[in-house]
Design a protein around this motif. Sequence first.
Motif, PDB file in Angstrom:
ATOM      1  N   UNK A 314      24.143  -3.762-121.560  1.00 53.36           N
ATOM      2  CA  UNK A 314      24.797  -2.617-121.199  1.00 53.36           C
ATOM      3  C   UNK A 314      23.981  -1.657-122.085  1.00 53.36           C
ATOM      4  N   UNK A 315      24.995  -0.197-122.375  1.00 55.14           N
ATOM      5  CA  UNK A 315      24.588   0.739-122.535  1.00 55.14           C
ATOM      6  C   UNK A 315      23.881   0.209-124.507  1.00 55.14           C
ATOM      7  N   UNK A 339      19.152  -2.401-112.279  1.00 59.31           N
ATOM      8  CA  UNK A 339      20.095  -1.443-113.886  1.00 59.31           C
ATOM      9  C   UNK A 339      18.948  -0.263-112.675  1.00 59.31           C
ATOM     10  N   UNK A 340      17.934   0.534-112.735  1.00 63.22           N
ATOM     11  CA  UNK A 340      18.114   1.875-112.099  1.00 63.22           C
ATOM     12  C   UNK A 340      19.689   2.447-111.746  1.00 63.22           C
ATOM     13  N   UNK A 341      19.629   1.254-110.501  1.00 65.58           N
ATOM     14  CA  UNK A 341      20.558   1.493-109.046  1.00 65.58           C
ATOM     15  C   UNK A 341      22.383   1.745-109.986  1.00 65.58           C
ATOM     16  N   UNK A 344      26.701   3.283-113.941  1.00 68.43           N
ATOM     17  CA  UNK A 344      27.703   3.134-115.170  1.00 68.43           C
ATOM     18  C   UNK A 344      27.161   2.929-116.009  1.00 68.43           C
ATOM     19  N   UNK A 345      25.411   3.089-116.001  1.00 71.40           N
ATOM     20  CA  UNK A 345      24.402   3.473-117.666  1.00 71.40           C
ATOM     21  C   UNK A 345      23.728   3.888-117.738  1.00 71.40           C
ATOM     22  N   UNK A 346      23.289   4.367-118.423  1.00 68.50           N
ATOM     23  CA  UNK A 346      22.023   5.515-118.247  1.00 68.50           C
ATOM     24  C   UNK A 346      20.500   5.203-118.948  1.00 68.50           C
ATOM     25  N   UNK A 347      20.576   3.820-119.786  1.00 72.93           N
ATOM     26  CA  UNK A 347      19.685   4.382-120.543  1.00 72.93           C
ATOM     27  C   UNK A 347      18.210   3.326-119.578  1.00 72.93           C
ATOM     28  N   UNK A 348      18.494   2.629-118.751  1.00 75.08           N
ATOM     29  CA  UNK A 348      17.335   2.480-117.909  1.00 75.08           C
ATOM     30  C   UNK A 348      16.563   3.708-117.092  1.00 75.08           C
TER      31      UNK A 348
END
Length: 400
Positions: A314-315, A339-341, A344-348
């Motif tokens: 998660x973030x 994870x890139x797809x 809900x998360x931007x870190x990847x």
Amino acid sequence: MDRKKIEQVVNDLFFSKEAAEYLGISSQRLNQLVHGGQVKPIKKTPAGSLFLRQDLDERKRNLKTIAPELAKDNQHQKMDLNTPFLYEVMNYYTIQSFYNYSDKKTEPVFKELSEIIDMQQEFMQIVQKLSEALSIDKSKLQKAYKKVEKGFQSLNKEDMIIKKGMNDYPKLLALTKEAPPYLFLRGNIHLLKEKIVSVVGSRGASEDGLKKANRLARHLGNAGIVVASGLARGIDTAAHKAAIENQFPTIAVLGTPITRAYPKENEKLQQVISRYGLVVSQFPPSSQVQRWFFPMRNAVMSGISLATAIVEAGETSGALKQADYALKQKRLVFIPQSALDNENITWPKKYIEREGAAKFTKIEDLFAALEKAKIIPVAEKEQMSLLDEGMEKVYVRQFK
């Protein structure tokens, strides 16, 4: 050479099948170890390879086969603390307790003290000099030392402490700014000289994330790579268990002293790893566990590893702290396409934009990057792709 000597030499030679049986592994696993450079045949011919008994014995010593169950614990035998080196270590951590457990603050002070005081003497013999040099009340120093001594008494006779600069200290870690002055070890110290890749991720992992961690750890082990993780819930636990269940060694890097287990439900898992793999901590047994210990251990875990794979996070996951350290330490960081797809998360996406981070859709992509970085030889990818039949081939090809 007479016949008796010839027979002695011949008895110390093993063909591949015999060598595999002698090591207690499959012929396929032996081939993987040969390709990875962990076992070297004395001669290779089109008909097969020959191995020397003493080389196989060395391999046995360096990498113990992991048993699925714990043997009965022996009665606890305490470490002998009455040696010049242990006096130095305990003196260091006594002083460190006055600097908020910070090595960054303690190391320069300890170095200055070492120039005027023999820090390998028993504490009570130098406490007056330390009190004067540090301007700290003698009674406070004595109280701190007693606490350190009590903690060290909980160490086992077989536990090891290595100092930065010693031959056994991990060379990759020693090159980093985050390298701690001492490491506390329980288990097979030789694993630190193997090729290590960290597999980390969220404590609250999804079922899919746990399966991915299991598969990745299993395939890394098949390629002769030692999986390191942090013994936390979720992804870490799945990676360690996958290695153990498939009889591969694994390294647990703790955010607590090696004498404690966190989380509590992983106490037995930690015992298994310490018996058949390796448990590593930078924290003395006398220290009170602090929240910042866990990101500190991520720096050490990254430091001993050639690469870090973040399976799911998660973030605010601690795994991202390890990714930061890994990139800072010029290590590879792998991020799955899934994870890139995840919208809900931007870190990847942020990490992919940084040098050293790479995405992978299939486990083969990760192995190709390890090949390119010369972490594993080209032949390992071919071995990995032919590991098993049926569903295993599906798992190798699909990691989304």
